[in-house]
Scaffold this motif. Structure first.
Motif, PDB file in Angstrom:
ATOM      1  N   HIS A 197       0.836  -1.199   0.000  1.00 47.70           N
ATOM      2  CA  HIS A 197       0.000   0.000   0.000  1.00 47.70           C
ATOM      3  C   HIS A 197       0.875   1.254   0.000  1.00 47.70           C
ATOM      4  O   HIS A 197       0.646   2.187  -0.771  1.00 47.70           O
TER       5      HIS A 197
ATOM      6  N   HIS B  27       2.710   1.812  -3.179  1.00 45.73           N
ATOM      7  CA  HIS B  27       1.735   2.270  -4.164  1.00 45.73           C
ATOM      8  C   HIS B  27       1.426   3.761  -3.977  1.00 45.73           C
ATOM      9  O   HIS B  27       1.459   4.541  -4.928  1.00 45.73           O
TER      10      HIS B  27
ATOM     11  N   CYS C  23      -7.211 -11.155   4.534  1.00 44.75           N
ATOM     12  CA  CYS C  23      -7.644 -10.028   3.694  1.00 44.75           C
ATOM     13  C   CYS C  23      -6.538  -9.399   2.845  1.00 44.75           C
ATOM     14  O   CYS C  23      -6.693  -9.211   1.647  1.00 44.75           O
ATOM     15  N   HIS C  24      -5.421  -9.056   3.503  1.00 46.56           N
ATOM     16  CA  HIS C  24      -4.469  -8.182   2.815  1.00 46.56           C
ATOM     17  C   HIS C  24      -3.623  -8.881   1.767  1.00 46.56           C
ATOM     18  O   HIS C  24      -2.847  -8.259   1.066  1.00 46.56           O
TER      19      HIS C  24
ATOM     20  N   ARG D 105      -6.809  -8.202  -1.071  1.00 50.57           N
ATOM     21  CA  ARG D 105      -7.484  -6.925  -1.297  1.00 50.57           C
ATOM     22  C   ARG D 105      -6.662  -5.760  -0.767  1.00 50.57           C
ATOM     23  O   ARG D 105      -6.013  -5.923   0.273  1.00 50.57           O
ATOM     24  N   PRO D 106      -6.715  -4.586  -1.326  1.00 52.71           N
ATOM     25  CA  PRO D 106      -7.369  -4.297  -2.612  1.00 52.71           C
ATOM     26  C   PRO D 106      -6.522  -4.820  -3.771  1.00 52.71           C
ATOM     27  O   PRO D 106      -5.305  -4.631  -3.775  1.00 52.71           O
ATOM     28  N   LYS D 107      -7.180  -5.405  -4.710  1.00 56.89           N
ATOM     29  CA  LYS D 107      -6.507  -6.068  -5.825  1.00 56.89           C
ATOM     30  C   LYS D 107      -5.580  -5.125  -6.597  1.00 56.89           C
ATOM     31  O   LYS D 107      -4.477  -5.487  -6.990  1.00 56.89           O
ATOM     32  N   ASP D 108      -6.044  -3.885  -6.827  1.00 51.89           N
ATOM     33  CA  ASP D 108      -5.217  -2.974  -7.632  1.00 51.89           C
ATOM     34  C   ASP D 108      -3.893  -2.660  -6.948  1.00 51.89           C
ATOM     35  O   ASP D 108      -2.932  -2.244  -7.588  1.00 51.89           O
TER      36      ASP D 108
ATOM     37  N   PRO E  38      -9.268 -11.717  -6.462  1.00 56.37           N
ATOM     38  CA  PRO E  38      -9.766 -11.486  -5.105  1.00 56.37           C
ATOM     39  C   PRO E  38     -11.115 -12.159  -4.836  1.00 56.37           C
ATOM     40  O   PRO E  38     -11.487 -12.330  -3.682  1.00 56.37           O
ATOM     41  N   PHE E  39     -11.834 -12.520  -5.880  1.00 55.86           N
ATOM     42  CA  PHE E  39     -13.146 -13.140  -5.661  1.00 55.86           C
ATOM     43  C   PHE E  39     -13.075 -14.662  -5.728  1.00 55.86           C
ATOM     44  O   PHE E  39     -13.838 -15.353  -5.069  1.00 55.86           O
TER      45      PHE E  39
ATOM     46  N   LEU F 287     -13.245 -16.114   2.353  1.00 59.37           N
ATOM     47  CA  LEU F 287     -12.486 -14.909   2.030  1.00 59.37           C
ATOM     48  C   LEU F 287     -12.715 -13.775   3.029  1.00 59.37           C
ATOM     49  O   LEU F 287     -12.270 -12.654   2.825  1.00 59.37           O
ATOM     50  N   GLU F 288     -13.442 -14.083   4.110  1.00 64.80           N
ATOM     51  CA  GLU F 288     -13.736 -12.997   5.051  1.00 64.80           C
ATOM     52  C   GLU F 288     -12.667 -12.849   6.111  1.00 64.80           C
ATOM     53  O   GLU F 288     -11.835 -13.715   6.320  1.00 64.80           O
ATOM     54  N   CYS F 289     -12.777 -11.716   6.774  1.00 61.23           N
ATOM     55  CA  CYS F 289     -11.776 -11.351   7.788  1.00 61.23           C
ATOM     56  C   CYS F 289     -11.855 -12.293   8.993  1.00 61.23           C
ATOM     57  O   CYS F 289     -12.931 -12.733   9.385  1.00 61.23           O
TER      58      CYS F 289
ATOM     59  N   GLY G  32     -11.231 -11.443  12.026  1.00 63.93           N
ATOM     60  CA  GLY G  32     -11.692 -10.715  13.207  1.00 63.93           C
ATOM     61  C   GLY G  32     -10.568 -10.066  14.000  1.00 63.93           C
ATOM     62  O   GLY G  32     -10.817  -9.284  14.926  1.00 63.93           O
TER      63      GLY G  32
ATOM     64  N   GLN H 203      -6.716   8.665  -2.485  1.00 62.66           N
ATOM     65  CA  GLN H 203      -7.558   7.516  -2.182  1.00 62.66           C
ATOM     66  C   GLN H 203      -8.964   7.974  -1.797  1.00 62.66           C
ATOM     67  O   GLN H 203      -9.958   7.425  -2.266  1.00 62.66           O
TER      68      GLN H 203
ATOM     69  N   PRO I  27     -18.615  -7.538   6.443  1.00 61.51           N
ATOM     70  CA  PRO I  27     -18.871  -8.581   7.442  1.00 61.51           C
ATOM     71  C   PRO I  27     -19.343  -8.007   8.780  1.00 61.51           C
ATOM     72  O   PRO I  27     -20.040  -8.686   9.528  1.00 61.51           O
TER      73      PRO I  27
ATOM     74  N   LEU J 163     -13.065  -3.141  10.025  1.00 60.64           N
ATOM     75  CA  LEU J 163     -11.934  -4.063  10.128  1.00 60.64           C
ATOM     76  C   LEU J 163     -10.786  -3.673   9.209  1.00 60.64           C
ATOM     77  O   LEU J 163      -9.654  -4.114   9.375  1.00 60.64           O
ATOM     78  N   GLY J 164     -11.120  -2.870   8.197  1.00 60.73           N
ATOM     79  CA  GLY J 164     -10.113  -2.580   7.175  1.00 60.73           C
ATOM     80  C   GLY J 164      -9.853  -3.796   6.305  1.00 60.73           C
ATOM     81  O   GLY J 164      -8.738  -4.016   5.851  1.00 60.73           O
ATOM     82  N   CYS J 165     -10.885  -4.608   6.066  1.00 63.67           N
ATOM     83  CA  CYS J 165     -10.686  -5.869   5.329  1.00 63.67           C
ATOM     84  C   CYS J 165     -10.823  -5.671   3.823  1.00 63.67           C
ATOM     85  O   CYS J 165     -10.562  -6.578   3.047  1.00 63.67           O
ATOM     86  N   TYR J 166     -11.264  -4.488   3.421  1.00 69.12           N
ATOM     87  CA  TYR J 166     -11.329  -4.096   2.005  1.00 69.12           C
ATOM     88  C   TYR J 166     -12.359  -4.854   1.172  1.00 69.12           C
ATOM     89  O   TYR J 166     -12.308  -4.819  -0.049  1.00 69.12           O
ATOM     90  N   GLN J 167     -13.307  -5.577   1.832  1.00 69.79           N
ATOM     91  CA  GLN J 167     -14.375  -6.216   1.058  1.00 69.79           C
ATOM     92  C   GLN J 167     -15.163  -5.164   0.294  1.00 69.79           C
ATOM     93  O   GLN J 167     -15.432  -5.315  -0.897  1.00 69.79           O
TER      94      GLN J 167
ATOM     95  N   GLN K 173     -14.436  -2.144  -0.672  1.00 72.74           N
ATOM     96  CA  GLN K 173     -13.679  -1.477  -1.732  1.00 72.74           C
ATOM     97  C   GLN K 173     -13.539  -2.377  -2.959  1.00 72.74           C
ATOM     98  O   GLN K 173     -13.636  -1.926  -4.097  1.00 72.74           O
ATOM     99  N   GLU K 174     -13.288  -3.666  -2.691  1.00 68.09           N
ATOM    100  CA  GLU K 174     -13.087  -4.610  -3.778  1.00 68.09           C
ATOM    101  C   GLU K 174     -14.365  -4.783  -4.596  1.00 68.09           C
ATOM    102  O   GLU K 174     -14.329  -4.944  -5.803  1.00 68.09           O
TER     103      GLU K 174
END
Lengths: 302, 583
Positions: free
Chosen positions: A85, A88, A152-153, A156-159, A166-167, A190-192, A194, B482, B500, B541-545, B547-548
């Motif tokens: 990140h 980028h 997650c990281h 995502r984010p893919k870009d 990512p899906f 694919l979820e966080c 926690g 951003q 989530p 959470l900052g999990c970026y779901q 955004q994606e």
């Protein structure tokens, strides 16, 4: 193949098994590492507090690696995501870059984008290759179901990270597949985990962890498999707290991928620190068999 | 008197080990219980076969400083030179009556090898202090801070050593001293003999005489030599062996007579002794007290364990550890977040500087609320990676010190915004040992603090026409590559549906306030009160779901991150404006 290894801050004391397994597997696969004593925290915990401080932290590590002309190897998704990140953002944000350059210059450091952060999975999958890893295997799993948790990281984010789809990612599943274990489909894959809210909003954090564990168990998983230390802490140490607080919770042990892979490479359980997990994971050896047995049992999943 | 102050200081310091308190755990344990537990613990350790462990820690870690050797060779050399040079001088020179005289039958400070060794030891200390000055003032070492205690240590050592050498140098050249000695030991010699002796001493012993000046003829010297061998040689080797003092004497030679008449040797004697007495008397209150506290800390570290040791002993150990700190800066150099000090200039971020604040806290010093919140910020800005603790050459469990202090300050009601960051993960893992109500209150206080700082009324009067909020905040978001993407939102709710956290609640708005898509919308409308009072922001959470999944490429998660940053920056500004301290 040589990298500057960025160890995550949480591993040295809380996840000694994670460091042990990583070191053993990387040595087995012939990946040369340079330990950079000066590396600092990647800055991830500062991301929602002070972005300049967060960016400076990552930029300094990148600069230290660039000084050695080595790419950074990270196993932690949060470190990986944050380094990516920041690299980028520094490309686009000239004023932030200028501010950071000035600070880094005090230590005779500079980051010009000459090196990049790499995740262990990129190295295993792209640089070494599944076939080369398979050739080094001496054992394989039979009838082992694993719930693969990407974290997650990594995705995502893919870009920014550009690691996998990512899906519908498959790299981690393939890496698990070559060990003979089966990656089971589960809906919250694919979820966080926690972890980001642990210590901030514990109830919510536990809700998310519990939901994933229930889901993985229902999908028939014998283990969760992770790569990020925060995910492992969450599924291991925090799961133990979860089990003590909520009677409804189900128990499902979690392994770090390097532990799972290490056993098939013939590294002993002790070197991989399997016994150091909070939730007992030693039964994993019951699933291990010779390569011949594995091939007879069923084709390797991919 | 110096000795009395020193002894009283020592007693006082050890007394504080049992009476000062760090952390909530220590609060309930009376001093008497701590003394009892300490005695019990020590006796138990002595009889448990841990003697070997203790000795090992004392020899390798305290005396030989193996940890420092691994960390930095130059620094190890510096410490070794100062430590051994000073200890040897202390034993064989300062305490010669009790050590050297009974130990060596031939001992006399002005004969070889003693006259030579004394200068060697002095040279060691001076070289060590030289390295210290070089490291602290010339070498560009990142994050090595030098405070008044460090300066004092260097100055007092340098004054003691240099005054000692100057004193000896002045005595070598002094004709007064020469005359005194002749009066005492060569009274019966005749005038010709004395002339010879003086010539001999001027020629070979560096004496500067107002009467005798070279060159001398061989016969005079021969005559002097006879007297010398009879009366002086037994107690005096040639001073050239004391290479430093003799070198000094040579430098002073042109002015030696004048200096001697000005009673320089006597003045230097006073300087040397006063410096030694000041050093001794002030030792228990200075950084030099580590000579005592550090070996104790290292040995305690070798045999104590957080899980098995009595809480009373841990409380005592934590106070003692503050005295064991030598302010060497290893912890700050190795600190995972030390670099952050470059952008958040709070000295308490650096472990070596935290110790100073902890000393003030433990001593119960009156600190202003702003000082306390600054300390708390420094204590909390920590990844708990234990690198400082592992690296500390004095064996201090720094990590546990930070944790104890953090909890005490949070319990005193200071909001810390960092509680809302992943730095809290460690606290979460340790939560089982903490008071539940106080534990949960920390995040609450931080959220309230931020709300107060962004100055929003949480309850909106829906009958009042919509008023647009401050535009500066919006411009700030628009400036971020951003965050500016919020304006692309067409409110399809995909982000909220993929979140989530939102999915975790049956009635998410009741718990979270605004949902992600509503926050994007509210930012566009500058409805800051709604935005910043949304619990969603701090439960992200900052999990970026989000955004994606966004079909409009809105950087939803990054917008939320930016909003949190802005809110926290506001809150920090507010604290700074109120207190004048930048946090």
């Amino acid at each position: 193949m040589k990298f500057a290894l960025q160890r995550c801050c949480v591993t040295s004391v809380f996840l000694k098994q994670y460091e042990a397994a990583t070191d053993a597997v990387l040595a087995k696969l012939g990946i040369e590492l340079e330990e950079v004593k000066e590396f600092n925290c990647c800055g991830y915990p500062l991301k929602n507090y002070d972005f300049t401080a967060c960016a400076l932290s990552s930029a300094r590590n990148l600069a230290l690696a660039e000084k050695r002309s080595l790419n950074i190897l990270t196993l932690c998704n949060c470190c990986y995501g944050n380094l990516k990140h920041v690299a980028h953002v520094l490309k686009d944000n000239a004023s932030l870059k200028k501010q950071i350059d000035t600070t880094l210059a005090k230590e005779d450091l500079a980051y010009t984008g000459g090196v990049e952060p790499k995740h262990l999975f990129e190295v295993l999958y792209h640089d070494i290759g599944l076939d080369s890893i398979k050739q080094k295997m001496v054992k394989t799993y039979r009838n082992l179901n694993v719930a693969v948790h990407y974290g997650c990281h990594l995705l995502r984010p893919k870009d920014v990270v550009q690691f996998d789809n990512p899906f519908a990612p498959s790299i981690f599943d393939q890496l698990v597949g070559i060990t003979g274990a089966k990656s089971v489909p589960w809906s919250t894959k694919l979820e966080c985990c926690g972890a980001p809210l642990w210590g901030v909003n514990d109830e919510l954090s536990l809700d998310l962890t519990e939901k994933k564990l229930v889901d993985a168990k229902q999908a028939g998983a014998d283990y969760v498999c992770v790569i990020c230390p925060f995910c492992q802490l969450q599924f291991d140490r925090v799961q133990r707290i979860l089990l003590s607080r909520r009677t409804s919770a189900v128990s499902l042990p979690s392994l770090v991928y390097t532990q799972l892979l290490g056993l098939t490479l013939g590294i002993d359980e002790q070197s991989l620190g399997v016994g150091m997990n909070e939730l007992p994971a030693e039964t994993i050896h019951q699933f291990l068999g010779t390569m011949e047995e594995g091939q007879a049992a069923r084709p390797v999943h991919g | 008197m110096a000795l009395a102050i020193f002894a009283l200081g020592l007693v006082y310091k050890v007394f504080t080990w049992f009476t000062y308190r760090i952390g909530a755990d220590a609060a309930g344990i009376p001093a008497a219980a701590r003394v009892g537990a300490a005695i019990q613990g020590m006796v138990r350790t002595l009889f448990s076969g841990k003697i070997a462990t203790l000795l090992r820690a004392f020899l390798l870690d305290a005396i030989l400083q193996v940890k420092v050797y691994r960390e930095d060779r130059l620094r190890w050399l510096m410490h070794t030179l100062i430590f051994f040079g000073f200890m040897l001088l202390l034993l064989f020179h300062a305490l010669e009556k009790y050590v050297s005289v009974p130990l060596f039958a031939e001992y006399y400070p002005t004969v070889n090898p003693f006259i030579f060794l004394r200068d060697i030891f002095g040279a060691m200390v001076i070289a060590g202090v030289g390295i210290a000055i070089y490291r602290r003032f010339f070498l560009k070492l990142s994050r090595l801070r030098t405070n008044s205690q460090d300066q004092y240590a260097m100055v007092i050592l340098a004054v003691i050593m240099l005054s000692g050498i100057l004193l000896h140098g002045a005595k070598i050249g002094s004709s007064t001293r020469y005359e005194e000695m002749v009066q005492e030991y060569a009274m019966n010699a005749d005038e010709e003999d004395l002339k010879g002796l003086e010539a001999y001493w001027v020629e070979y012993y560096g004496t500067v005489s107002p009467k005798a000046k070279g060159p001398f003829d061989a016969a005079t010297l021969e005559r002097g030599k006879l007297i010398h061998e009879m009366s002086c040689l037994q107690c005096h080797s040639r001073p050239q062996s004391a290479f430093l003092s003799y070198g000094t004497a040579l430098l002073m030679r042109p002015f030696a007579l004048a200096l001697d008449r000005a009673h320089l040797p006597t003045i230097l004697w006073y300087v040397h002794f006063l410096a030694c007495f000041i050093g001794l008397a002030y030792l228990p209150f200075s950084r030099m007290f580590h000579i005592f506290a550090t070996p104790v800390s290292l040995m305690a570290n070798a045999v104590m364990d957080k899980k098995t040791s009595a809480p009373a002993n841990i409380a005592t150990r934590q106070v003692m550890e503050l005295d064991a700190c030598t302010h060497c800066g290893t912890c700050s150099a190795r600190c995972s977040v030390g670099v952050v000090f470059e952008t958040i200039p709070n000295l308490n971020i650096l472990p070596s500087e935290k110790i100073g604040s902890l000393k003030a806290l433990a001593a119960g010093k009156e600190l202003s609320p702003q000082q306390l919140s600054t300390i708390l910020q420094g204590m909390y800005l920590c990844t708990n990676c234990y690198r400082c603790t592992v690296a500390c050459p004095s064996g201090i469990n720094l990590q546990d010190l930070w944790f104890s202090a953090r909890e005490t300050l949070l319990a005193r009601g200071y909001p810390e915004f960092l509680v809302l960051s992943p730095f809290s993960y460690y606290r979460g893992l340790a939560s089982e040992g903490l008071n539940g109500g106080r534990y949960a209150k920390a995040a609450e206080m931080a959220r309230e603090g931020i709300l107060a700082a962004v100055n929003v009324a949480v309850v909106r009067d829906l009958t009042v026409p919509l008023a647009l909020g401050e535009s500066a905040l919006k411009s700030k978001l628009e400036a971020s590559f951003q965050a500016q993407t919020f304006s692309q939102c067409y409110r399809c709710v995909t982000c909220s549906n993929s979140c989530p956290v939102v999915q975790n609640y049956r009635t998410p708005q009741a718990t979270l306030g605004l949902l992600p898509h509503q926050i994007m919308h509210a930012v566009g409308l500058r409805l800051w009160d709604l935005v910043f009072s949304a619990k969603m922001l701090w439960d992200c959470l900052g999990c970026y779901q989000c955004q994606e999944q966004c079909p409009q490429c809105v950087h939803v998660a990054d917008v939320l991150y930016e909003l949190k940053s802005v809110a926290i920056a506001r809150a920090r500004e507010k604290v700074s404006a109120e207190t004048g301290v930048r946090v």
